[in-house]
Design a protein around this motif. Sequence first.
Motif, mmCIF file in Angstrom:
data_model
loop_
_atom_site.group_PDB
_atom_site.id
_atom_site.type_symbol
_atom_site.label_atom_id
_atom_site.label_comp_id
_atom_site.label_asym_id
_atom_site.label_seq_id
_atom_site.Cartn_x
_atom_site.Cartn_y
_atom_site.Cartn_z
ATOM 1 N N GLY A 81 0.828 -1.197 0.000
ATOM 2 C CA GLY A 81 0.000 0.000 0.000
ATOM 3 C C GLY A 81 0.860 1.244 0.000
ATOM 4 O O GLY A 81 1.740 1.411 -0.841
ATOM 5 N N ALA A 82 0.648 2.103 0.989
ATOM 6 C CA ALA A 82 1.383 3.358 1.038
ATOM 7 C C ALA A 82 2.794 3.185 1.576
ATOM 8 O O ALA A 82 3.625 4.077 1.430
ATOM 9 N N ARG A 83 3.076 2.052 2.199
ATOM 10 C CA ARG A 83 4.394 1.861 2.814
ATOM 11 C C ARG A 83 5.332 1.088 1.879
ATOM 12 O O ARG A 83 4.985 0.024 1.372
ATOM 13 N N TRP A 84 6.506 1.643 1.642
ATOM 14 C CA TRP A 84 7.575 0.989 0.892
ATOM 15 C C TRP A 84 8.725 0.737 1.863
ATOM 16 O O TRP A 84 9.176 1.667 2.543
ATOM 17 N N VAL A 85 9.209 -0.509 1.907
ATOM 18 C CA VAL A 85 10.197 -0.885 2.911
ATOM 19 C C VAL A 85 11.355 -1.636 2.264
ATOM 20 O O VAL A 85 11.150 -2.633 1.570
ATOM 21 N N PHE A 86 12.571 -1.175 2.527
ATOM 22 C CA PHE A 86 13.759 -1.903 2.096
ATOM 23 C C PHE A 86 14.107 -2.952 3.144
ATOM 24 O O PHE A 86 14.296 -2.626 4.318
#
Length: 259
Positions: free
Chosen positions: A142-147
């Motif tokens: 969704g709105a969260r992008w995580v490496f």
Amino acid sequence: MSAVEEESPPREGLLTGGNVADAVVRVGTTVRKPVTAATPGVEAVLDHLHQRGFEGAPRTLGRDDKGRQVLEFVPGTTAMELPAFTPDELRRLGRLIRALHDAMEDFSPPVDAQWDMPIPDPTDGRLICHNDLAPWNLVVDGARWVFIDWDGAGPASRSWDLAYAAQSFVPLQAGGLVAEAAPRLRALVDGYGLDDGERREFPGLIAAHTRGMFDLLVRGARTGEQPWARLHAEGHANHWGPAAEYIESHQAAWLDALL
């Protein structure tokens, strides 16, 4: 649900898709990984990012009773499984990487920190970076992008870290159309906000980083060092070598697009 079921420990499920770490498992809402010499430094990095309010990295949650590193499990889909990013998404990616680097500016590594960087930064950068910013390590929920997968974190420069992302996310690879790739590269760099001098140096860094990946695989095949020898046997060098040649042969086009 019976009392016995309630008291049973969560089941472990092997997580697949990674090329480097061994025996990575999911346990409920956590990920468990074997501890290495680099783990304490990585935990310090993730703690720092959480304290700075950066949501683009998983939280570190200590160790379990087996001595494994415990991390937040991030649900979602890796960017590798999604369609290629649009220019707007590439600009958003650039802003995310910029926010990551900005958050690390005041980080003081533990005095005994050890890092496991497969390709040293030739610019001798001292900012602690991710060093593997690629579609297989970006989870989109969704709105969260995580490496994820911070095992290769260590000292580098902002541009060196961004160069790897440019190669893999634009992407810049053999057979690609320069007329399509060049404006996509510009979108990523605009999102990050490299200045004029940094833009002039950037195409050369992308080429050097890509060539470094190829050389690492070839060296692994020669020495037997893992996992690079295995990855070479699986054909990964067949991607990185031609990609390096493609990037090197179109340096003028990348520079023209960036300026």
